[in-house]
Design an enzyme around this catalytic site. Sequence first.
Site, PDB file in Angstrom:
ATOM      1  N   MET A  30       0.853  -1.195   0.000  1.00 29.89           N
ATOM      2  CA  MET A  30       0.000   0.000   0.000  1.00 29.89           C
ATOM      3  C   MET A  30       0.889   1.245   0.000  1.00 29.89           C
ATOM      4  O   MET A  30       0.447   2.330   0.377  1.00 29.89           O
ATOM      5  CB  MET A  30      -0.931  -0.007   1.211  1.00 29.89           C
ATOM      6  CG  MET A  30      -1.902  -1.204   1.176  1.00 29.89           C
ATOM      7  SD  MET A  30      -3.440  -0.931   2.048  1.00 29.89           S
ATOM      8  CE  MET A  30      -2.860  -0.665   3.697  1.00 29.89           C
ATOM      9  N   ALA A  32       4.069   3.883   1.039  1.00 32.51           N
ATOM     10  CA  ALA A  32       4.744   4.341   2.268  1.00 32.51           C
ATOM     11  C   ALA A  32       5.825   3.324   2.632  1.00 32.51           C
ATOM     12  O   ALA A  32       5.881   2.790   3.744  1.00 32.51           O
ATOM     13  CB  ALA A  32       3.749   4.542   3.412  1.00 32.51           C
ATOM     14  N   ALA A  35      11.850  -0.405   5.248  1.00 28.60           N
ATOM     15  CA  ALA A  35      12.793  -1.514   5.064  1.00 28.60           C
ATOM     16  C   ALA A  35      12.098  -2.889   5.044  1.00 28.60           C
ATOM     17  O   ALA A  35      12.619  -3.836   4.440  1.00 28.60           O
ATOM     18  CB  ALA A  35      13.853  -1.470   6.159  1.00 28.60           C
ATOM     19  N   HIS A  37       9.242  -3.538   3.509  1.00 24.85           N
ATOM     20  CA  HIS A  37       8.864  -3.750   2.101  1.00 24.85           C
ATOM     21  C   HIS A  37      10.098  -4.100   1.264  1.00 24.85           C
ATOM     22  O   HIS A  37      10.040  -4.937   0.363  1.00 24.85           O
ATOM     23  CB  HIS A  37       8.235  -2.476   1.522  1.00 24.85           C
ATOM     24  CG  HIS A  37       6.937  -2.084   2.170  1.00 24.85           C
ATOM     25  ND1 HIS A  37       6.818  -0.957   2.952  1.00 24.85           N
ATOM     26  CD2 HIS A  37       5.720  -2.659   2.143  1.00 24.85           C
ATOM     27  CE1 HIS A  37       5.576  -0.856   3.384  1.00 24.85           C
ATOM     28  NE2 HIS A  37       4.885  -1.870   2.909  1.00 24.85           N
ATOM     29  N   LYS A 149       4.848 -10.125   9.465  1.00 24.87           N
ATOM     30  CA  LYS A 149       4.183  -9.262  10.456  1.00 24.87           C
ATOM     31  C   LYS A 149       2.656  -9.427  10.357  1.00 24.87           C
ATOM     32  O   LYS A 149       1.969  -9.457  11.362  1.00 24.87           O
ATOM     33  CB  LYS A 149       4.575  -7.798  10.284  1.00 24.87           C
ATOM     34  CG  LYS A 149       3.943  -6.936  11.393  1.00 24.87           C
ATOM     35  CD  LYS A 149       4.508  -5.556  11.409  1.00 24.87           C
ATOM     36  CE  LYS A 149       3.963  -4.716  10.291  1.00 24.87           C
ATOM     37  NZ  LYS A 149       2.533  -4.372  10.480  1.00 24.87           N
ATOM     38  N   VAL A 176      10.774  -7.385   9.879  1.00 22.12           N
ATOM     39  CA  VAL A 176      11.945  -6.498  10.021  1.00 22.12           C
ATOM     40  C   VAL A 176      11.636  -5.545  11.181  1.00 22.12           C
ATOM     41  O   VAL A 176      10.533  -4.990  11.267  1.00 22.12           O
ATOM     42  CB  VAL A 176      12.202  -5.709   8.715  1.00 22.12           C
ATOM     43  CG1 VAL A 176      13.402  -4.790   8.875  1.00 22.12           C
ATOM     44  CG2 VAL A 176      12.429  -6.677   7.550  1.00 22.12           C
TER      45      VAL A 176
END
Length: 281
Positions: A30, A32, A35, A37, A149, A176
């Site tokens: 989405m 924004a 690290a 991503h 996550k 992360v």
Amino acid sequence: MKLVQTVSEMRALCRSAKLSGKRLGLVPTMGALHAGHLSLVHAARSRSDVVAASIFVNPTQFGPNEDFARYPRNLEDDCTILEREGVEFVFAPSVDEMYPKGAVTWVTVEGLSDRLCGKSRPGHFRGVTTVVAKLFHIVEPDFAFFGQKDAAQHAIIRHMVRDLHMPVSVEVCPIVREADGLALSSRNAYLGAEERKSALVLHRSLMRVQQLYQSGDRDSAKVIAAVKNEFAAEPTVRLDYFEIVNPDTLEPQSRVEGRTLVAVAAFAGKTRLIDNVVLGA
Ligand code: PAF
């Protein structure tokens, strides 16, 4: 890097890459980007010849009183990052492009979608599976990369892929974290300095669970009680749920035995954060 805004162009580009024998990896986001991503992009790079990323703040996965309007959006910065990472295609469609006027078709993974975040965010996972199914149809990736996550999200997507015989391999990449343990999230940008500090209770609670596990505690009720004490000591953070579940079915487990997902969601101020750990892996 090619920035694409229409379904037809994205489909044509991806088809042609695949027809020339390239393995295609998709990183749905989405935007924004952080690290977390980037770790998905790196994993995609290592498994695929061509990497596509999507940037789409999907309205159907937000509830009426949630943060859709203020969700951080910065397409230009995100594209700079993805270009630097060597991503070939970035798909950033408009809402009308993804949901043509009159769209009434949904993809729902029954049962699982009502557990964990699905309990406190009704309709959230229906929005996720619908948009991810659309992305899979448009891009037709060989691999799609998701973060650990969102443990419930990837369990539900894996179930959808299995049930609908989608020819894509769902790859899950580790969480992360910041140096102090906070899991990276685009929503961390909402946190004020004090909230940021108190939000560490999520990670602390999971570390406590790991300690209990290592010292042989297997009774879920006992573990949950210990964790609730951690949250009681941090009254500015409101616990949404703390659950011990099967990582595939998301059903509660009375004992921490076999592979077990321990998942937490809590509000630091108005910001809802999630985190988890898998035990017995
Ligand atoms: O995890 C996310 O960022 C979103 O839920 C996803 C998978 C891109 C679907 O909108």
